[in-house]
Scaffold this motif. Sequence first.
Motif, PDB file in Angstrom:
ATOM      1  N   ASN A   1      -7.067  -2.670  -5.245  1.00 60.05           N
ATOM      2  CA  ASN A   1      -7.600  -1.754  -6.266  1.00 60.05           C
ATOM      3  C   ASN A   1      -6.599  -1.566  -7.401  1.00 60.05           C
ATOM      4  O   ASN A   1      -6.621  -0.567  -8.100  1.00 60.05           O
ATOM      5  CB  ASN A   1      -7.952  -0.400  -5.642  1.00 60.05           C
ATOM      6  CG  ASN A   1      -6.736   0.330  -5.073  1.00 60.05           C
ATOM      7  OD1 ASN A   1      -5.596  -0.106  -5.260  1.00 60.05           O
ATOM      8  ND2 ASN A   1      -6.966   1.434  -4.375  1.00 60.05           N
TER       9      ASN A   1
ATOM     10  N   HIS B   1       0.851  -1.200   0.000  1.00 60.86           N
ATOM     11  CA  HIS B   1       0.000   0.000   0.000  1.00 60.86           C
ATOM     12  C   HIS B   1       0.879   1.238   0.000  1.00 60.86           C
ATOM     13  O   HIS B   1       1.842   1.331   0.765  1.00 60.86           O
ATOM     14  CB  HIS B   1      -0.900   0.004   1.225  1.00 60.86           C
ATOM     15  CG  HIS B   1      -1.657   1.283   1.419  1.00 60.86           C
ATOM     16  ND1 HIS B   1      -2.443   1.849   0.430  1.00 60.86           N
ATOM     17  CD2 HIS B   1      -1.753   2.110   2.494  1.00 60.86           C
ATOM     18  CE1 HIS B   1      -2.989   2.960   0.887  1.00 60.86           C
ATOM     19  NE2 HIS B   1      -2.580   3.144   2.136  1.00 60.86           N
TER      20      HIS B   1
ATOM     21  N   ASP C   1      -9.664  -5.771  -0.679  1.00 56.86           N
ATOM     22  CA  ASP C   1      -9.193  -4.386  -0.607  1.00 56.86           C
ATOM     23  C   ASP C   1      -8.293  -3.990  -1.767  1.00 56.86           C
ATOM     24  O   ASP C   1      -7.867  -2.837  -1.874  1.00 56.86           O
ATOM     25  CB  ASP C   1      -8.476  -4.128   0.719  1.00 56.86           C
ATOM     26  CG  ASP C   1      -7.257  -5.009   0.901  1.00 56.86           C
ATOM     27  OD1 ASP C   1      -7.212  -6.089   0.287  1.00 56.86           O
ATOM     28  OD2 ASP C   1      -6.349  -4.624   1.669  1.00 56.86           O
TER      29      ASP C   1
END
Length: 339
Positions: A259, A211, A257
């Motif tokens: 993307n 992330h 989660d």
Amino acid sequence: MWSIKGLAILLTYHTLKTINAPGEFSPEERSQRGVALLNHTYSKLYSHNYPGCLMACMEDPRCMSLNYWWYTSQCDLNSKTKHSAESKFLCRDTSSTYMGLMREPGIKRPMYRSCRHVHTSQGDGEYSIDPTMSGNPFTVYCDMTTDGGGWTAIQMVSFTQSKLHFETEILTAQSYTDLSRFSDHRQKVLPSVLLKLRKDMGFKQIRFHCHKKKAGTVFHIMTNINQLGEAVVRYFTFASPLTPRPEACGSYSVLPDDNSTLSEDCSNWSGTRAQVDGKWGVQGASDDDFPILEAINRYGEKKKDDHLFYAKPQRRQCDDGDIDESSLSPGDFWSIFVR
């Protein structure tokens, strides 16, 4: 001659003596044939043999003692030992063998074979594991939430306020016991170490998660339990510059989660910028580039259009092509787990 049952008792007693680690369990208690602790059984299992019953008790932190019933192969897991229960519940029965683990009161870190053996209700965090149950436990980080939990962290690289964690070479685990350094935020693992961990722990999946806050990107996939997924796990545990790179499409599943463009475009994964082949890893990488599970590549026409999973010093990319330090924020991370 020794009977099979007698030999099993002897071997199991020796095993229990060797697995007790300082600070984890108190001294062992001998098994007692012809004895059973009654009225304190919270779980009854079928076990083909006595060592299997003992292992079931050891892997459950609630289990303080066991009864193994030889004629029915029933394994009783008890919540107390003969020392903490009332003496009237300790009975003589020739068909049973009793063993108390004598775990210390208030123990915080019971020992597990892997994170997969930790009950999910205990939550994410640090746990002591011993893949071979040989009495040499070490602390790892367990993710007990994602996809049902049971994930053991093998890489946890993150960017902090300290510039040191951007410039300094990531620490390389020389043994899987070095995975206990996860809190340093610079940990990676070599294929040879991962292979040893797989032989001892028996994991079947690898999960990749990163992330970057400024880019707003989350890349999060796990290998499938099928032939294509198995090829990926084998690749990263036997990896060398000559190891054939496995196919990407069909080998992994995308987590909720995620993307990323990288996860949805497996056909354009590539080992080099010049050749798109839809495969994992790096083509023609040198030994210095390993572990190559740091790199998952989908190259664009320009570097700014790249979508990569990369966690080497001076090159921290998460579904983006930006390697500048200005693209990083405290809390950005690159993690790899096995289960």
